[in-house]
Design a protein around this motif. Structure first.
Motif, PDB file in Angstrom:
ATOM      1  N   ALA A  74       0.831  -1.189   0.000  1.00 56.31           N
ATOM      2  CA  ALA A  74       0.000   0.000   0.000  1.00 56.31           C
ATOM      3  C   ALA A  74       0.870   1.246   0.000  1.00 56.31           C
ATOM      4  O   ALA A  74       2.023   1.212   0.419  1.00 56.31           O
ATOM      5  N   ARG A  75       0.283   2.350  -0.448  1.00 59.85           N
ATOM      6  CA  ARG A  75       0.968   3.636  -0.412  1.00 59.85           C
ATOM      7  C   ARG A  75       0.511   4.441   0.785  1.00 59.85           C
ATOM      8  O   ARG A  75      -0.687   4.659   0.985  1.00 59.85           O
ATOM      9  N   ASP A  76       1.462   4.861   1.592  1.00 59.35           N
ATOM     10  CA  ASP A  76       1.235   5.679   2.762  1.00 59.35           C
ATOM     11  C   ASP A  76       1.578   7.118   2.397  1.00 59.35           C
ATOM     12  O   ASP A  76       2.705   7.403   1.982  1.00 59.35           O
ATOM     13  N   SER A  77       0.601   8.006   2.535  1.00 57.95           N
ATOM     14  CA  SER A  77       0.790   9.404   2.146  1.00 57.95           C
ATOM     15  C   SER A  77       1.129  10.246   3.370  1.00 57.95           C
ATOM     16  O   SER A  77       0.254  10.659   4.139  1.00 57.95           O
ATOM     17  N   GLY A  78       2.411  10.500   3.551  1.00 58.01           N
ATOM     18  CA  GLY A  78       2.868  11.373   4.608  1.00 58.01           C
ATOM     19  C   GLY A  78       3.332  12.689   4.038  1.00 58.01           C
ATOM     20  O   GLY A  78       3.045  13.030   2.893  1.00 58.01           O
ATOM     21  N   GLU A  79       4.054  13.442   4.861  1.00 61.58           N
ATOM     22  CA  GLU A  79       4.619  14.712   4.423  1.00 61.58           C
ATOM     23  C   GLU A  79       6.106  14.779   4.757  1.00 61.58           C
ATOM     24  O   GLU A  79       6.619  15.810   5.158  1.00 61.58           O
ATOM     25  N   GLY A  80       6.765  13.650   4.582  1.00 55.46           N
ATOM     26  CA  GLY A  80       8.192  13.595   4.817  1.00 55.46           C
ATOM     27  C   GLY A  80       8.596  13.365   6.256  1.00 55.46           C
ATOM     28  O   GLY A  80       9.788  13.416   6.573  1.00 55.46           O
ATOM     29  N   LEU A  81       7.622  13.085   7.138  1.00 49.45           N
ATOM     30  CA  LEU A  81       7.905  12.897   8.558  1.00 49.45           C
ATOM     31  C   LEU A  81       7.936  11.435   8.973  1.00 49.45           C
ATOM     32  O   LEU A  81       8.112  11.141  10.149  1.00 49.45           O
ATOM     33  N   GLY A  82       7.759  10.535   8.025  1.00 51.18           N
ATOM     34  CA  GLY A  82       7.727   9.120   8.321  1.00 51.18           C
ATOM     35  C   GLY A  82       6.365   8.530   8.008  1.00 51.18           C
ATOM     36  O   GLY A  82       5.414   9.252   7.704  1.00 51.18           O
ATOM     37  N   PRO A  83       6.247   7.195   8.071  1.00 52.30           N
ATOM     38  CA  PRO A  83       4.951   6.566   7.797  1.00 52.30           C
ATOM     39  C   PRO A  83       3.855   7.095   8.715  1.00 52.30           C
ATOM     40  O   PRO A  83       4.056   7.238   9.923  1.00 52.30           O
ATOM     41  N   SER A  84       2.697   7.370   8.141  1.00 52.68           N
ATOM     42  CA  SER A  84       1.595   7.980   8.883  1.00 52.68           C
ATOM     43  C   SER A  84       0.507   6.987   9.254  1.00 52.68           C
ATOM     44  O   SER A  84      -0.300   7.261  10.138  1.00 52.68           O
ATOM     45  N   GLY A  85       0.451   5.841   8.573  1.00 52.13           N
ATOM     46  CA  GLY A  85      -0.641   4.905   8.778  1.00 52.13           C
ATOM     47  C   GLY A  85      -1.883   5.216   7.983  1.00 52.13           C
ATOM     48  O   GLY A  85      -2.901   4.547   8.161  1.00 52.13           O
ATOM     49  N   GLU A  86      -1.821   6.209   7.116  1.00 56.50           N
ATOM     50  CA  GLU A  86      -2.936   6.553   6.247  1.00 56.50           C
ATOM     51  C   GLU A  86      -2.599   6.142   4.826  1.00 56.50           C
ATOM     52  O   GLU A  86      -1.637   6.630   4.246  1.00 56.50           O
ATOM     53  N   TYR A  87      -3.407   5.242   4.288  1.00 57.53           N
ATOM     54  CA  TYR A  87      -3.114   4.649   2.987  1.00 57.53           C
ATOM     55  C   TYR A  87      -4.141   5.084   1.963  1.00 57.53           C
ATOM     56  O   TYR A  87      -5.346   4.950   2.191  1.00 57.53           O
ATOM     57  N   ASP A  88      -3.666   5.590   0.835  1.00 55.69           N
ATOM     58  CA  ASP A  88      -4.589   6.029  -0.199  1.00 55.69           C
ATOM     59  C   ASP A  88      -4.723   5.036  -1.354  1.00 55.69           C
ATOM     60  O   ASP A  88      -5.712   5.087  -2.092  1.00 55.69           O
ATOM     61  N   TYR A  89      -3.765   4.155  -1.516  1.00 55.63           N
ATOM     62  CA  TYR A  89      -3.854   3.116  -2.527  1.00 55.63           C
ATOM     63  C   TYR A  89      -3.382   1.806  -1.939  1.00 55.63           C
ATOM     64  O   TYR A  89      -2.404   1.758  -1.197  1.00 55.63           O
ATOM     65  N   TRP A  90      -4.081   0.725  -2.302  1.00 56.06           N
ATOM     66  CA  TRP A  90      -3.770  -0.630  -1.844  1.00 56.06           C
ATOM     67  C   TRP A  90      -3.664  -1.582  -3.017  1.00 56.06           C
ATOM     68  O   TRP A  90      -4.351  -1.419  -4.025  1.00 56.06           O
ATOM     69  N   GLY A  91      -2.825  -2.601  -2.876  1.00 55.70           N
ATOM     70  CA  GLY A  91      -2.907  -3.732  -3.760  1.00 55.70           C
ATOM     71  C   GLY A  91      -4.095  -4.608  -3.374  1.00 55.70           C
ATOM     72  O   GLY A  91      -4.747  -4.391  -2.349  1.00 55.70           O
TER      73      GLY A  91
END
Length: 124
Positions: A98-115
């Motif tokens: 999955a793609r985790d959309s952060g702002e350069g601060l590390g993984p956020s746990g919020e995913y906008d795209y999944w396999g």
């Protein structure tokens, strides 16, 4: 736009290494500020974050899995991979990238795209 597809063996023997690859299309794995993540879900249980590789190549791992987890990437192929060593039947799960959309601060746990996920069974 962005699509992710997991691939790899669906059956792994105990003590061996589980290896999966995620192929990404519609976007580059080097684009700021995304974190390309592996998540799994054992049968009847919740989602468990395993780790991620960032847009800049930095890696992040779950504290409980880091001793036998490795995540790598191939920017030319726009792919990232998971290796989980010394597996046991407790590692049986559906594995997602999955793609985790952060702002350069590390993984956020919020995913906008999944396999779509791939079933991996650990059994002798």
């Amino acid at each position: 736009q962005v699509q992710l597809q997991e691939s790899g063996p669906g059956l792994v023997k105990p003590s061996q290494t589980l290896s999966l690859t995620c192929t990404v299309s519609g976007g580059s794995i080097t684009t700021s500020y995304y974190y390309w993540s592996w998540i799994r879900q054992p049968p009847g249980k919740g989602l468990e974050w395993m780790g991620a590789v960032a847009y800049d190549g930095r890696t992040y791992y779950s504290q409980t899995l880091k001793s036998h987890t490795s995540i790598s990437r191939d920017t030319l192929k726009n792919q990232f991979s998971l290796q989980l060593s010394s597996v046991t039947p407790e590692d049986t799960a559906v594995y997602y990238c999955a793609r985790d959309s952060g702002e350069g601060l590390g993984p956020s746990g919020e995913y906008d795209y999944w396999g779509q996920g791939t079933q991996v069974t650990v059994s002798s």
